[in-house]
Design a protein around this motif. Structure first.
Motif, PDB file in Angstrom:
ATOM      1  N   PHE A   1      19.666  12.380  16.436  1.00  0.00           N
ATOM      2  CA  PHE A   1      20.161  11.796  17.676  1.00  0.00           C
ATOM      3  C   PHE A   1      20.185  10.275  17.499  1.00  0.00           C
ATOM      4  CE2 PHE A   1      18.304  15.839  18.620  1.00  0.00           C
ATOM      5  CZ  PHE A   1      19.130  16.390  19.588  1.00  0.00           C
ATOM      6  N   PHE A   2      21.352   9.662  17.744  1.00  0.00           N
ATOM      7  CA  PHE A   2      21.521   8.219  17.559  1.00  0.00           C
ATOM      8  C   PHE A   2      21.603   7.517  18.908  1.00  0.00           C
ATOM      9  CE2 PHE A   2      22.980   9.924  13.569  1.00  0.00           C
ATOM     10  CZ  PHE A   2      22.580   8.991  12.631  1.00  0.00           C
ATOM     11  N   TYR A   3      20.650   6.635  19.147  1.00  0.00           N
ATOM     12  CA  TYR A   3      20.621   5.826  20.359  1.00  0.00           C
ATOM     13  C   TYR A   3      21.127   4.429  20.010  1.00  0.00           C
ATOM     14  CZ  TYR A   3      18.886   3.332  24.440  1.00  0.00           C
ATOM     15  OH  TYR A   3      18.797   2.562  25.573  1.00  0.00           O
TER      16      TYR A   3
ATOM     17  N   LEU B   1      22.325   7.430  24.244  1.00  0.00           N
ATOM     18  CA  LEU B   1      22.567   8.335  23.134  1.00  0.00           C
ATOM     19  C   LEU B   1      24.068   8.428  22.905  1.00  0.00           C
ATOM     20  CD1 LEU B   1      21.350  10.428  21.156  1.00  0.00           C
ATOM     21  CD2 LEU B   1      21.588  12.114  22.991  1.00  0.00           C
ATOM     22  N   VAL B   2      24.533   8.034  21.706  1.00  0.00           N
ATOM     23  CA  VAL B   2      25.970   7.941  21.438  1.00  0.00           C
ATOM     24  C   VAL B   2      26.474   8.913  20.370  1.00  0.00           C
ATOM     25  CG1 VAL B   2      26.183   5.548  22.214  1.00  0.00           C
ATOM     26  CG2 VAL B   2      25.644   6.023  19.818  1.00  0.00           C
ATOM     27  N   HIS B   3      25.596   9.425  19.524  1.00  0.00           N
ATOM     28  CA  HIS B   3      26.007  10.362  18.475  1.00  0.00           C
ATOM     29  C   HIS B   3      24.902  11.385  18.235  1.00  0.00           C
ATOM     30  CE1 HIS B   3      29.584   8.176  17.323  1.00  0.00           C
ATOM     31  NE2 HIS B   3      28.879   7.073  17.161  1.00  0.00           N
TER      32      HIS B   3
ATOM     33  N   GLY C   1      30.102  12.228  23.147  1.00  0.00           N
ATOM     34  CA  GLY C   1      29.215  12.449  24.286  1.00  0.00           C
ATOM     35  C   GLY C   1      28.432  11.188  24.559  1.00  0.00           C
ATOM     36  N   PHE C   2      27.633  11.221  25.609  1.00  0.00           N
ATOM     37  CA  PHE C   2      26.831  10.058  25.965  1.00  0.00           C
ATOM     38  C   PHE C   2      25.721  10.493  26.909  1.00  0.00           C
ATOM     39  CE2 PHE C   2      25.850   6.342  28.638  1.00  0.00           C
ATOM     40  CZ  PHE C   2      25.470   5.446  27.653  1.00  0.00           C
ATOM     41  N   VAL C   3      24.525   9.933  26.696  1.00  0.00           N
ATOM     42  CA  VAL C   3      23.415  10.108  27.617  1.00  0.00           C
ATOM     43  C   VAL C   3      22.848   8.716  27.879  1.00  0.00           C
ATOM     44  CG1 VAL C   3      21.195  11.224  28.058  1.00  0.00           C
ATOM     45  CG2 VAL C   3      22.879  12.361  26.587  1.00  0.00           C
ATOM     46  N   PRO C   4      22.869   8.255  29.143  1.00  0.00           N
ATOM     47  CA  PRO C   4      22.391   6.910  29.445  1.00  0.00           C
ATOM     48  C   PRO C   4      20.883   6.752  29.213  1.00  0.00           C
ATOM     49  CG  PRO C   4      23.007   8.051  31.470  1.00  0.00           C
ATOM     50  CD  PRO C   4      23.359   8.953  30.320  1.00  0.00           C
TER      51      PRO C   4
END
Length: 155
Positions: free
Chosen positions: A41-43, A67-69, A110-113
């Motif tokens: 998981f890449f932040y 989280l971007v990748h 995708g994206f998770v803030p």
């Protein structure tokens, strides 16, 4: 399969950097624990608008702070040259990111803030990942955290 969470700054506009795991030379031993097929998981950190690599300054976008990748490790660790891996760190120092570990995360969408990521990982709401995991920039996370991050990322 293990689950790894790693941080990185926004990639420069004028430099094609792979979406790989990068480790500083002083944390080289961590590479032995990261195996082909492990999930990563890449932040993306906020960054400063620039990245200095080997005394050359590259402009960067403002990082997304989330989280971007997400991907899997696709190969064994490789050695990076000083030219490829030396960069400015927060503050006044320099670091040599001597180890790269290839992944297939670049194509993920995708994206998770940040606010949701810190909640899932159990950090305080005001945590911003600066100096993450005592400067290592990578941490093993458990299956339940990985599952929740992945569910949010693909939502």
């Amino acid at each position: 399969m293990a689950n790894w969470f790693t941080t990185h700054g926004p990639h420069p506009y004028d430099l094609d950097l792979a979406c790989d795991i990068y480790l500083q030379d002083k944390y080289e031993s961590i590479a032995d624990e990261i195996l082909i097929g492990d999930q990563v998981f890449f932040y993306e950190l906020k960054g400063s608008g620039k990245l200095e690599i080997n005394q050359q300054i590259y402009k960067t976008p403002v990082g997304k702070m989330g989280l971007v990748h997400v991907g899997q490790v696709t190969g064994k660790p490789y050695r990076r040259s000083l030219y490829e891996g030396q960069s400015e760190t927060y503050g006044t120092g320099k670091a040599y990111w001597s180890i790269g570990i290839p992944t297939n995360a670049e194509a993920s969408v995708g994206f998770v803030p940040r606010e949701i990521v810190v909640s899932i990982l159990g950090y305080d709401p005001n945590y911003f990942f600066k100096g993450f995991n005592r400067g290592k920039g990578i941490k093993l996370i458990d299956d339940s955290q990985a599952h929740e991050l992945l569910a949010q990322f693909n939502d």
